[in-house]
Design an enzyme around this catalytic site. Structure first.
Site, PDB file in Angstrom:
ATOM      1  N   ASP A   1       7.402 -80.851  32.062  1.00  0.00           N
ATOM      2  CA  ASP A   1       7.343 -82.316  31.977  1.00  0.00           C
ATOM      3  C   ASP A   1       8.215 -82.924  30.891  1.00  0.00           C
ATOM      4  OD1 ASP A   1       5.829 -81.757  29.690  1.00  0.00           O
ATOM      5  OD2 ASP A   1       4.527 -83.480  30.017  1.00  0.00           O
ATOM      6  N   GLU A   2       9.141 -82.130  30.355  1.00  0.00           N
ATOM      7  CA  GLU A   2      10.020 -82.689  29.318  1.00  0.00           C
ATOM      8  C   GLU A   2      11.485 -82.509  29.707  1.00  0.00           C
ATOM      9  OE1 GLU A   2       9.028 -81.493  25.245  1.00  0.00           O
ATOM     10  OE2 GLU A   2       7.093 -80.857  26.027  1.00  0.00           O
TER      11      GLU A   2
ATOM     12  N   ASP B   1       9.084 -87.246  27.921  1.00  0.00           N
ATOM     13  CA  ASP B   1       7.886 -86.411  28.088  1.00  0.00           C
ATOM     14  C   ASP B   1       6.912 -87.168  28.983  1.00  0.00           C
ATOM     15  OD1 ASP B   1       5.467 -85.051  27.837  1.00  0.00           O
ATOM     16  OD2 ASP B   1       5.717 -84.651  25.702  1.00  0.00           O
TER      17      ASP B   1
ATOM     18  N   ARG C   1      -9.112 -89.706  27.814  1.00  0.00           N
ATOM     19  CA  ARG C   1      -8.791 -89.587  26.382  1.00  0.00           C
ATOM     20  C   ARG C   1      -9.426 -90.727  25.597  1.00  0.00           C
ATOM     21  NH1 ARG C   1      -2.557 -87.168  26.089  1.00  0.00           N
ATOM     22  NH2 ARG C   1      -2.762 -85.909  27.954  1.00  0.00           N
TER      23      ARG C   1
ATOM     24  N   TYR D   1       0.024 -83.254  34.522  1.00  0.00           N
ATOM     25  CA  TYR D   1      -0.689 -82.750  35.712  1.00  0.00           C
ATOM     26  C   TYR D   1      -1.674 -83.816  36.219  1.00  0.00           C
ATOM     27  CZ  TYR D   1       0.878 -77.925  34.625  1.00  0.00           C
ATOM     28  OH  TYR D   1       1.610 -76.791  34.371  1.00  0.00           O
TER      29      TYR D   1
HETATM   30  P1  TTP Z   1       1.955 -81.820  27.581  1.00  0.00           P
HETATM   31  O1  TTP Z   1       3.201 -82.615  27.688  1.00  0.00           O
HETATM   32  O2  TTP Z   1       1.667 -81.116  26.308  1.00  0.00           O
HETATM   33  O3  TTP Z   1       0.698 -82.731  27.845  1.00  0.00           O
HETATM   34  P2  TTP Z   1       0.507 -83.876  28.882  1.00  0.00           P
HETATM   35  O4  TTP Z   1       1.768 -84.224  29.588  1.00  0.00           O
HETATM   36  O5  TTP Z   1      -0.627 -83.493  29.783  1.00  0.00           O
HETATM   37  O6  TTP Z   1       0.012 -85.060  27.967  1.00  0.00           O
HETATM   38  P3  TTP Z   1       0.863 -86.010  27.033  1.00  0.00           P
HETATM   39  O7  TTP Z   1       0.677 -87.376  27.586  1.00  0.00           O
HETATM   40  O8  TTP Z   1       0.221 -85.858  25.696  1.00  0.00           O
HETATM   41  O9  TTP Z   1       2.290 -85.550  27.053  1.00  0.00           O
HETATM   42  O10 TTP Z   1       1.901 -80.740  28.733  1.00  0.00           O
HETATM   43  C1  TTP Z   1       2.412 -80.987  30.047  1.00  0.00           C
HETATM   44  C2  TTP Z   1       1.563 -80.284  31.083  1.00  0.00           C
HETATM   45  O11 TTP Z   1       1.532 -78.893  30.829  1.00  0.00           O
HETATM   46  C3  TTP Z   1       0.124 -80.742  31.056  1.00  0.00           C
HETATM   47  O12 TTP Z   1      -0.074 -81.882  31.875  1.00  0.00           O
HETATM   48  C4  TTP Z   1      -0.604 -79.545  31.565  1.00  0.00           C
HETATM   49  C5  TTP Z   1       0.275 -78.367  31.219  1.00  0.00           C
HETATM   50  N1  TTP Z   1      -0.306 -77.588  30.112  1.00  0.00           N
HETATM   51  C6  TTP Z   1      -0.833 -76.319  30.371  1.00  0.00           C
HETATM   52  O13 TTP Z   1      -0.801 -75.847  31.488  1.00  0.00           O
HETATM   53  N2  TTP Z   1      -1.385 -75.619  29.338  1.00  0.00           N
HETATM   54  C7  TTP Z   1      -1.468 -76.116  28.093  1.00  0.00           C
HETATM   55  O14 TTP Z   1      -1.998 -75.456  27.194  1.00  0.00           O
HETATM   56  C8  TTP Z   1      -0.932 -77.439  27.844  1.00  0.00           C
HETATM   57  C9  TTP Z   1      -1.003 -78.043  26.479  1.00  0.00           C
HETATM   58  C10 TTP Z   1      -0.362 -78.121  28.873  1.00  0.00           C
HETATM   59 MG    MG Z   2       3.583 -84.627  28.562  1.00  0.00          MG
END
Ligand code: TTP
Ligand code: MG
Length: 575
Positions: A177-178, A85, A122, A90
């Protein structure tokens, strides 16, 4: 060893364990006992087995039922799955594009929502999924970048998956992103390279960072495999940084559910391994059922109707109770998930499994507006479908209902098979008849979710095409494919929607905008996250109640059907 397991022997991981669970959730004692058939017709040597049991008892921690269920399921530990992940995805992409942002608090916004923030922000209290107003109040110096154009994020996302694919072809993308990678087949080289007493990254359950590695209470080889898996995870993460500049977290475990659950344990840019003997501890640390990936809001609601709120409730529930609301497969899967059991394979991702569009807004409460918005979405979606070229077999419609108690409202969605005749001549030139029929189907599904005879308040509408059928060269009629499909695929299904902001599967790509042709570009979303979480959501969320096959659908007349003429009128009205 608990009395329940005295006399039990461990199986070789390649031998299939048969586990029967009764309604009380206890596995029968005779499942893997000495008289249990191993399927190879050979009786193990009693003396050596006794010796093994002695060794086993020597370093065996004291487990309590059902926490020691892992021991009965060594066949379940055969795989090594890595979940990756990307950190603040973004925001990281923006930081790679402009390195001067690295040390500054940064947020990425879409309309009035901050969809993510970097880790600098954060640490200053600005978390992802905050309203912009709220975030700026907390941190006036926050730098905000508009993230409604997903081009760079998509590009980077593809690059990350491409790196993972250089290690194994068994890569499944989940959202942008996963990624899941099944590395079982490539472990051999890494087992040799890894040190059996040292592991890369964290171990779930460790209190100290350098705690001595646990022994091997299982004996099926999972410890060694997971240590090698951790090495692979580290190498993949290093390679991703090298190729894209993006750091990721990783979870390493023997199934997808567990790998995903542990990957976010230490963030950012870290990794965590889960050994099978701590699955019970991990699952017990979860509270509400929705914290289990694969159990979405619709399913949670149904579970709540049964009085099942927590993971513990689900573990203690009887299959008979679950059967009152779910089919056999789903009931069993739900129970399995609550114990951390998940045999879902890593499905190789290619092109997106769903192409969808969504539009979010503050309030829609009239059927005319709903119809016009769906019509606009459908028109745009058909263009995307044309670009893609594949033929979909299922139409999915989603709404989000306003809920004062929930920031992101309640998502609900339904899907239905697409009439076989609709795309009989492909997706390049979709005629008026097809459009009108699709629009009818959209509205039929909508009316199943929203009772328009009462007041309603919606904040999001979305539609998507899914379950694509690749036309084989030797086939000259696409309809053959439709009729060949199994009944289960033609049933209308409730989809277990999941909000990405908490559980991480289906990201909520909210864009608060009114739909018109000039603005819709920003809503062009390939719902890869949605589709690629299907391995969880559709399996977990299948509900046969109210199911309808093609025949039923053809014979069903609906109050809200739209004729070809009406369709043209509506279209004219809103263009
Ligand atoms: P996530 O993996 O949930 O969050 P993240 O990668 O930003 O942070 P983390 O380090 O906790 O993993 O989501 C991936 C991307 O998806 C995030 O960067 C932005 C997008 N996104 C949206 O567009 N809408 C949303 O409601 C969420 C939660 C994420
Ligand atoms: Mg993420």
């Amino acid at each position: 060893m608990s009395p329940k397991h005295q006399g039990l022997k461990r199986r070789h991981p390649n031998k299939t364990s048969k586990v029967h669970q009764d309604d009380s959730g206890d596995e029968s004692d005779d499942l893997v006992n000495e008289s249990g058939s191993e399927g190879d017709g050979q009786q193990d040597d009693q003396e050596s087995e006794d010796q093994k049991d002695k060794n086993f008892q020597a370093d065996e921690p004291h487990f309590t039922v059902p926490g020691d269920a892992w021991m009965l399921l060594p066949a379940d530990h055969r795989r090594v799955i890595i979940h990756l992940d990307a950190d603040c995805f973004y925001a990281q992409v923006e930081m790679v594009r402009d390195p001067s942002l690295r040390d500054k608090p940064l947020g990425v916004k879409q309309k009035n929502l901050m969809v993510t923030s970097n880790y600098v922000a954060r640490s200053m209290g600005v978390k992802k999924s905050m309203w912009i107003k709220e975030a700026l109040e907390a941190l006036p110096d926050l730098i905000l970048i508009d993230g409604s154009d997903l081009t760079h994020y998509r590009q980077c996302s593809s690059e990350i998956s491409a790196v993972v694919r250089t290690f194994t072809v068994d890569v499944e993308r989940l959202g942008l992103d996963e990624n899941f990678a099944d590395v079982t087949e490539i472990l051999e080289d890494y087992i040799e390279e890894s040190d059996p007493n040292k592991i890369e990254g964290h171990v779930y359950g460790d209190k100290e960072p350098d705690e001595t590695l646990p022994g091997d209470p299982c004996g099926c080889g999972c410890r060694e495999r997971l240590i090698a898996g951790a090495l692979v995870a580290k190498k993949i993460r290093q390679q991703i940084v090298k190729a894209t500049g993006i750091t990721c977290c990783a979870g390493v475990a023997h199934n997808k559910l567990l790998a995903k659950l542990v990957s976010g344990y230490y963030k950012p840019d870290q990794q965590t391994v889960l050994f099978p003997w701590l699955v019970h501890q991990l699952m017990n640390s979860l509270n509400l059922t929705r914290s289990i990936p694969g159990i979405g809001s619709t399913m949670c609601k149904t579970l709540e109707e049964l009085g099942i709120h927590t993971v513990k409730d689900l573990q203690n529930s009887s299959l008979a109770l679950l059967h009152s609301k779910f089919d056999d497969e789903t009931s069993k899967r739900l129970r399995d998930l609550s114990f951390g059991i998940d045999d879902a394979p890593v499905r190789r991702s290619g092109r997106p499994q769903t192409i969808g569009l969504e539009d979010a807004f503050r309030k829609v409460n009239s059927i005319d507006v709903v119809q016009s918005k769906y019509l606009t979405l459908l028109e745009r979606l058909l263009k995307l479908l044309k670009e893609d070229g594949r033929i979909p077999s299922t139409l999915r419609v989603c709404v989000r209902k306003f809920d004062t108690k929930k920031k992101f409202g309640n998502r609900e969605s339904r899907q239905t098979p697409i009439l076989p005749s609709l795309f009989a001549s492909g997706v390049q030139n979709v005629g008026e008849n097809t459009r009108a029929t699709l629009m009818n189907q959209v509205m039929e599904l909508f009316h199943k979710m929203v009772d328009t005879s009462k007041e309603f308040h919606l904040t999001l509408l979305s539609i998507g095409f899914t379950k694509f059928i690749e036309r084989a060269s030797h086939e000259n009629s696409i309809s053959r494919f439709f009729f060949k499909r199994k009944r289960s695929e033609t049933e209308e299904q409730d989809i277990n929607e999941e909000k990405g902001e908490k559980s991480g599967h289906l990201k909520s790509f909210s864009t608060f905008s009114s739909v018109n042709n000039s603005k819709i570009h920003s809503l062009e979303l390939y719902l890869e996250s949605c589709s690629e979480s299907d391995s969880y959501s559709s399996e977990g969320g299948r509900n046969t109640q109210g199911s309808m096959n093609i025949k039923d659908m053809l014979s069903k007349s609906h109050n809200h059907s739209i004729g070809k003429k009406d369709f043209k009128n509506i279209k004219g009205k809103f263009q």
